[in-house]
Design a protein around this motif. Structure first.
Motif, PDB file in Angstrom:
ATOM      1  N   PHE A 208       0.837  -1.199   0.000  1.00 40.72           N
ATOM      2  CA  PHE A 208       0.000   0.000   0.000  1.00 40.72           C
ATOM      3  C   PHE A 208       0.874   1.252   0.000  1.00 40.72           C
ATOM      4  N   VAL A 209       0.408   2.265  -0.712  1.00 42.63           N
ATOM      5  CA  VAL A 209       0.956   3.611  -0.599  1.00 42.63           C
ATOM      6  C   VAL A 209      -0.056   4.442   0.181  1.00 42.63           C
ATOM      7  N   ASP A 210       0.428   5.107   1.225  1.00 50.22           N
ATOM      8  CA  ASP A 210      -0.429   5.907   2.090  1.00 50.22           C
ATOM      9  C   ASP A 210      -0.286   7.384   1.709  1.00 50.22           C
ATOM     10  N   VAL A 211      -1.394   7.990   1.288  1.00 47.53           N
ATOM     11  CA  VAL A 211      -1.375   9.379   0.836  1.00 47.53           C
ATOM     12  C   VAL A 211      -2.304  10.217   1.705  1.00 47.53           C
ATOM     13  N   ASN A 212      -1.821  11.394   2.090  1.00 46.99           N
ATOM     14  CA  ASN A 212      -2.618  12.277   2.938  1.00 46.99           C
ATOM     15  C   ASN A 212      -2.538  13.711   2.411  1.00 46.99           C
ATOM     16  N   SER A 213      -1.512  14.434   2.819  1.00 45.28           N
ATOM     17  CA  SER A 213      -1.375  15.826   2.391  1.00 45.28           C
ATOM     18  C   SER A 213      -1.177  15.956   0.885  1.00 45.28           C
ATOM     19  N   GLY A 214      -0.709  14.902   0.231  1.00 42.34           N
ATOM     20  CA  GLY A 214      -0.452  14.939  -1.203  1.00 42.34           C
ATOM     21  C   GLY A 214      -1.689  15.096  -2.062  1.00 42.34           C
ATOM     22  N   VAL A 215      -2.889  14.951  -1.458  1.00 42.34           N
ATOM     23  CA  VAL A 215      -4.132  15.149  -2.211  1.00 42.34           C
ATOM     24  C   VAL A 215      -5.026  16.175  -1.514  1.00 42.34           C
ATOM     25  N   GLU A 216      -4.393  17.157  -0.871  1.00 37.89           N
ATOM     26  CA  GLU A 216      -5.149  18.141  -0.104  1.00 37.89           C
ATOM     27  C   GLU A 216      -4.962  19.564  -0.619  1.00 37.89           C
ATOM     28  N   ASP A 217      -5.973  20.400  -0.346  1.00 37.43           N
ATOM     29  CA  ASP A 217      -5.858  21.850  -0.492  1.00 37.43           C
ATOM     30  C   ASP A 217      -5.499  22.481   0.848  1.00 37.43           C
ATOM     31  N   ALA A 218      -5.913  21.830   1.933  1.00 38.29           N
ATOM     32  CA  ALA A 218      -5.625  22.261   3.300  1.00 38.29           C
ATOM     33  C   ALA A 218      -5.788  21.032   4.180  1.00 38.29           C
ATOM     34  N   PRO A 219      -5.246  21.038   5.415  1.00 41.75           N
ATOM     35  CA  PRO A 219      -5.378  19.853   6.267  1.00 41.75           C
ATOM     36  C   PRO A 219      -6.825  19.400   6.432  1.00 41.75           C
ATOM     37  N   GLY A 220      -7.093  18.177   5.977  1.00 42.61           N
ATOM     38  CA  GLY A 220      -8.435  17.618   6.095  1.00 42.61           C
ATOM     39  C   GLY A 220      -9.397  18.041   5.003  1.00 42.61           C
ATOM     40  N   VAL A 221      -8.904  18.825   4.034  1.00 39.94           N
ATOM     41  CA  VAL A 221      -9.731  19.248   2.890  1.00 39.94           C
ATOM     42  C   VAL A 221      -9.108  18.663   1.632  1.00 39.94           C
ATOM     43  N   LYS A 222      -9.708  17.610   1.113  1.00 35.74           N
ATOM     44  CA  LYS A 222      -9.142  16.893  -0.018  1.00 35.74           C
ATOM     45  C   LYS A 222      -9.488  17.574  -1.351  1.00 35.74           C
ATOM     46  N   ASN A 223      -8.643  17.302  -2.340  1.00 37.72           N
ATOM     47  CA  ASN A 223      -8.816  17.837  -3.686  1.00 37.72           C
ATOM     48  C   ASN A 223      -9.235  16.689  -4.598  1.00 37.72           C
ATOM     49  N   ALA A 224     -10.443  16.758  -5.135  1.00 39.07           N
ATOM     50  CA  ALA A 224     -11.002  15.652  -5.923  1.00 39.07           C
ATOM     51  C   ALA A 224     -10.158  15.363  -7.156  1.00 39.07           C
ATOM     52  N   ALA A 225      -9.661  16.400  -7.818  1.00 39.53           N
ATOM     53  CA  ALA A 225      -8.862  16.200  -9.029  1.00 39.53           C
ATOM     54  C   ALA A 225      -7.567  15.468  -8.702  1.00 39.53           C
ATOM     55  N   LYS A 226      -6.938  15.822  -7.584  1.00 36.35           N
ATOM     56  CA  LYS A 226      -5.693  15.163  -7.182  1.00 36.35           C
ATOM     57  C   LYS A 226      -5.940  13.698  -6.830  1.00 36.35           C
ATOM     58  N   ILE A 227      -7.055  13.442  -6.187  1.00 40.16           N
ATOM     59  CA  ILE A 227      -7.387  12.047  -5.838  1.00 40.16           C
ATOM     60  C   ILE A 227      -7.607  11.225  -7.101  1.00 40.16           C
ATOM     61  N   ASN A 228      -8.365  11.754  -8.035  1.00 42.99           N
ATOM     62  CA  ASN A 228      -8.642  11.023  -9.273  1.00 42.99           C
ATOM     63  C   ASN A 228      -7.374  10.816 -10.094  1.00 42.99           C
ATOM     64  N   ASP A 229      -6.496  11.825 -10.134  1.00 37.01           N
ATOM     65  CA  ASP A 229      -5.217  11.676 -10.829  1.00 37.01           C
ATOM     66  C   ASP A 229      -4.375  10.591 -10.181  1.00 37.01           C
ATOM     67  N   LEU A 230      -4.358  10.584  -8.868  1.00 37.53           N
ATOM     68  CA  LEU A 230      -3.581   9.596  -8.109  1.00 37.53           C
ATOM     69  C   LEU A 230      -4.044   8.179  -8.442  1.00 37.53           C
ATOM     70  N   MET A 231      -5.347   7.979  -8.498  1.00 44.84           N
ATOM     71  CA  MET A 231      -5.902   6.653  -8.705  1.00 44.84           C
ATOM     72  C   MET A 231      -5.733   6.168 -10.152  1.00 44.84           C
ATOM     73  N   GLU A 232      -5.297   7.055 -11.035  1.00 48.42           N
ATOM     74  CA  GLU A 232      -5.075   6.668 -12.425  1.00 48.42           C
ATOM     75  C   GLU A 232      -3.663   6.166 -12.690  1.00 48.42           C
ATOM     76  N   ILE A 233      -2.800   6.197 -11.666  1.00 46.67           N
ATOM     77  CA  ILE A 233      -1.443   5.689 -11.838  1.00 46.67           C
ATOM     78  C   ILE A 233      -1.481   4.202 -12.184  1.00 46.67           C
ATOM     79  N   LYS A 234      -0.777   3.837 -13.223  1.00 47.70           N
ATOM     80  CA  LYS A 234      -0.747   2.445 -13.661  1.00 47.70           C
ATOM     81  C   LYS A 234       0.665   1.897 -13.570  1.00 47.70           C
ATOM     82  N   VAL A 235       0.761   0.656 -13.129  1.00 46.57           N
ATOM     83  CA  VAL A 235       2.053  -0.032 -13.083  1.00 46.57           C
ATOM     84  C   VAL A 235       2.226  -0.781 -14.392  1.00 46.57           C
ATOM     85  N   ILE A 236       3.297  -0.467 -15.108  1.00 41.48           N
ATOM     86  CA  ILE A 236       3.543  -1.109 -16.410  1.00 41.48           C
ATOM     87  C   ILE A 236       4.619  -2.189 -16.270  1.00 41.48           C
TER      88      ILE A 236
END
Length: 236
Positions: A208-236
């Protein structure tokens, strides 16, 4: 590659994480955290989840009874611990051990077959010394998973600092040599760029990769675009 998104405080962020396909979703019940969620709020957030098995409770209990109280109040049976000794973790897991294991004799560093899943956070310094090596070994023997994070004044979590990949790699190999079935998590300033830059070694060593501040605009306020981009990472 499995993604755990931690520090969820709002239902709208929870919905984004679920729709994006996050594998685990973390709720932080630690007083010192900027992303603190009270136990009653966690229970409410959990009740709105499509798959409650993805929820994990992040706590730093003062003792076993404190941990037990938080687990009971939230109803979450996956916990990420930022405290407790190996002996205390054994006691906690024993409380939730499966019915067929109740009368079985078991050694002090063997894992109980428990309904409770325990991931223990371990802070990593720049270099792993003999004491840290022993700490990894001991927790690997009694836990279901280990989460490696950066260490700041003896505390883990919320530092936003990245672990050197060489150090994380060494820690992962030590843990797996002790318990090959252990689930391993990497945390500490993780974001899409860091993951993509070190994708193959992270994928090969960590579950598992644990992500927190890397998908936030502020502590506890997540950024939907960053989350969706993160989940699109593919292992080739």
């Amino acid at each position: 590659m499995n993604i755990k998104i931690c520090g969820i405080r709002r239902k709208e962020d929870l919905l984004v994480c679920e729709n994006a396909g996050a594998d685990l979703i973390g709720f932080i019940n630690i007083e010192r955290s900027k992303r603190l969620v009270k136990t009653r709020e966690i229970k409410d957030l959990k009740s709105s989840m499509k798959d409650q098995n993805k929820a994990i409770l992040v706590i730093e209990p003062g003792n076993v009874m404190d941990a037990y109280d938080r687990i009971e109040k939230t109803g979450l049976m996956k916990v990420q611990l930022h405290s407790l000794t190996t002996e205390e973790i054994i006691e906690l897991k024993k409380h939730y051990q499966t019915q067929d294991e109740e009368n079985k004799s078991i050694g002090p560093f063997e894992k109980y077959k428990s309904d409770l899943t325990v991931v223990r956070a371990i802070g990593l310094p720049e270099k792993i010394n003999s004491q840290k090596n022993r700490e990894i070994h001991d927790f690997a023997r009694v836990c279901d998973g280990l989460l490696f994070d950066s260490e700041n004044n003896g505390k883990t979590g919320g530092t936003g600092r990245q672990i050197p990949l060489e150090t994380a790699t060494e820690a992962a190999k030590i843990a797996k040599s002790c318990n090959p079935e252990l689930k391993l998590f990497i945390a500490g300033g993780m974001d899409k760029n860091r993951i993509e830059n070190d994708l193959k070694p992270i994928y090969n060593l960590f579950d598992f990769v644990d992500v927190n501040s890397g998908v936030e605009d502020a502590p506890g306020v997540k950024n939907a675009a960053k989350i969706n981009d993160l989940m699109e990472i593919k292992v080739i």
